[in-house]
Write an enzyme that holds these catalytic residues in place. Structure first.
Site, PDB file in Angstrom:
ATOM      1  N   ARG A 186      13.570  -6.353  12.223  1.00  0.00           N
ATOM      2  CA  ARG A 186      12.696  -5.649  13.160  1.00  0.00           C
ATOM      3  C   ARG A 186      11.923  -6.640  14.017  1.00  0.00           C
ATOM      4  O   ARG A 186      11.519  -7.712  13.543  1.00  0.00           O
ATOM      5  CB  ARG A 186      11.709  -4.764  12.390  1.00  0.00           C
ATOM      6  CG  ARG A 186      12.332  -3.478  11.925  1.00  0.00           C
ATOM      7  CD  ARG A 186      11.441  -2.609  11.076  1.00  0.00           C
ATOM      8  NE  ARG A 186      10.015  -2.906  11.146  1.00  0.00           N
ATOM      9  CZ  ARG A 186       9.111  -2.358  10.328  1.00  0.00           C
ATOM     10  NH1 ARG A 186       9.501  -1.526   9.383  1.00  0.00           N
ATOM     11  NH2 ARG A 186       7.847  -2.655  10.429  1.00  0.00           N
ATOM     12  N   ARG A 212      -1.229 -10.183  12.588  1.00  0.00           N
ATOM     13  CA  ARG A 212      -1.656  -8.958  11.877  1.00  0.00           C
ATOM     14  C   ARG A 212      -2.520  -9.301  10.663  1.00  0.00           C
ATOM     15  O   ARG A 212      -3.508  -8.619  10.372  1.00  0.00           O
ATOM     16  CB  ARG A 212      -0.429  -8.148  11.443  1.00  0.00           C
ATOM     17  CG  ARG A 212       0.278  -7.453  12.607  1.00  0.00           C
ATOM     18  CD  ARG A 212       1.628  -6.889  12.187  1.00  0.00           C
ATOM     19  NE  ARG A 212       1.501  -5.840  11.195  1.00  0.00           N
ATOM     20  CZ  ARG A 212       2.488  -5.461  10.374  1.00  0.00           C
ATOM     21  NH1 ARG A 212       3.665  -6.055  10.435  1.00  0.00           N
ATOM     22  NH2 ARG A 212       2.301  -4.492   9.513  1.00  0.00           N
ATOM     23  N   LYS A 247       0.827  -1.224   0.000  1.00  0.00           N
ATOM     24  CA  LYS A 247       0.000   0.000   0.000  1.00  0.00           C
ATOM     25  C   LYS A 247       0.851   1.261   0.000  1.00  0.00           C
ATOM     26  O   LYS A 247       0.576   2.205  -0.741  1.00  0.00           O
ATOM     27  CB  LYS A 247      -0.942   0.009   1.208  1.00  0.00           C
ATOM     28  CG  LYS A 247      -1.957  -1.108   1.220  1.00  0.00           C
ATOM     29  CD  LYS A 247      -2.999  -0.955   2.321  1.00  0.00           C
ATOM     30  CE  LYS A 247      -2.414  -1.042   3.709  1.00  0.00           C
ATOM     31  NZ  LYS A 247      -1.809  -2.351   4.015  1.00  0.00           N
ATOM     32  N   ARG A 282     -10.885   1.254   8.935  1.00  0.00           N
ATOM     33  CA  ARG A 282     -10.392  -0.089   9.279  1.00  0.00           C
ATOM     34  C   ARG A 282     -11.526  -1.062   9.603  1.00  0.00           C
ATOM     35  O   ARG A 282     -11.292  -2.263   9.708  1.00  0.00           O
ATOM     36  CB  ARG A 282      -9.448  -0.017  10.487  1.00  0.00           C
ATOM     37  CG  ARG A 282      -8.083   0.572  10.177  1.00  0.00           C
ATOM     38  CD  ARG A 282      -7.197   0.528  11.405  1.00  0.00           C
ATOM     39  NE  ARG A 282      -5.936   1.218  11.198  1.00  0.00           N
ATOM     40  CZ  ARG A 282      -4.849   0.663  10.689  1.00  0.00           C
ATOM     41  NH1 ARG A 282      -4.873  -0.588  10.314  1.00  0.00           N
ATOM     42  NH2 ARG A 282      -3.735   1.352  10.548  1.00  0.00           N
ATOM     43  N   ARG A 332      12.374  -9.346   5.546  1.00  0.00           N
ATOM     44  CA  ARG A 332      12.859  -7.958   5.592  1.00  0.00           C
ATOM     45  C   ARG A 332      13.987  -7.809   6.606  1.00  0.00           C
ATOM     46  O   ARG A 332      13.946  -8.387   7.690  1.00  0.00           O
ATOM     47  CB  ARG A 332      11.720  -6.993   5.968  1.00  0.00           C
ATOM     48  CG  ARG A 332      10.673  -6.839   4.909  1.00  0.00           C
ATOM     49  CD  ARG A 332       9.801  -5.626   5.112  1.00  0.00           C
ATOM     50  NE  ARG A 332       9.100  -5.587   6.393  1.00  0.00           N
ATOM     51  CZ  ARG A 332       8.071  -4.786   6.648  1.00  0.00           C
ATOM     52  NH1 ARG A 332       7.644  -3.963   5.716  1.00  0.00           N
ATOM     53  NH2 ARG A 332       7.473  -4.800   7.830  1.00  0.00           N
TER      54      ARG A 332
END
Length: 209
Positions: free
Chosen positions: A155, A166, A13, A88, A123
């Site tokens: 992270r 999530r 996004k 949301r 990542r």
């Protein structure tokens, strides 16, 4: 164009919002940034939001929608905007409609859950300069260090358990928005499983730009 960006974490996004902002010359509006600005500027709604946040409570939908409407009435949104991170939930989407906020299109970025897990768990970033890496798409240099010499880290929220949670929250709470806007004939869906360039092309085509 007045656009809502929809998609699970890792769907791209942010990247697509950046491309569309440049192409269309319109602002990308993030709910978090809006809330902080309203509180900083001391607007009535901002003060109300601050009361909830200071008490550790969620800001009610009607307050958030009011802040969104307030932000979208500003001059830099006259020619359109991209909403990222809002609404949301279906009640937020309904409240946005009831507040008279017109939306032209809802761009839904579609990608398989397993691809998202692979993207996000892979990542890495430099602790010193923030340069992003990816174990598959942009491997860390052979030295194991960033080009700046900094340490490469993963992270904390890029672990598989957090990511799957999530994704689950997205499917349960946010994805139903797609059906709400589909009933209004607003949804355009794009497969974002490919490269950034392939997704860019598909988005531009789907929006008729």
């Amino acid at each position: 164009m007045k656009l809502i960006l929809l998609g699970p974490p890792g769907a791209g996004k942010g990247t697509q919002a950046e491309v569309l902002t440049k192409k269309l010359g319109i602002e990308t509006i993030s709910t978090g940034v809006m809330l902080r600005a309203a509180m900083r500027d001391g607007t009535d709604l901002g003060k109300l939001a601050k009361e909830y946040i200071d008490q550790g409570k969620l800001v009610p939908d009607e307050v958030v929608v009011g802040i969104v409407k307030e932000r979208l009435s500003q001059d830099d949104c006259k020619n359109g905007f991209i909403l990222d991170g809002f609404p949301r939930t279906i009640p937020q989407a309904e409240a946005l409609t009831n507040a008279g906020v017109e939306i032209d299109k809802v761009l839904s970025l579609e990608v398989d859950d397993e691809i998202i897990v692979e993207r996000l768990t892979g990542r890495r970033e430099c602790k010193a300069c923030g340069t992003p890496y990816h174990i598959k798409n942009k491997p860390v240099p052979e030295s194991g260090k960033c080009v700046c010499g900094g340490e490469i880290i993963q992270r904390a929220d890029d672990n598989e358990e957090t990511i799957r949670n999530r994704i689950k929250v997205y499917h349960e709470q946010t994805e139903p928005i797609k059906e709400y806007y589909a009933s209004l004939g607003k949804v355009v869906s794009v497969d974002s499983a490919g490269t950034v360039e392939e997704t860019n092309a598909a988005v531009i085509s789907a929006l008729g730009l």
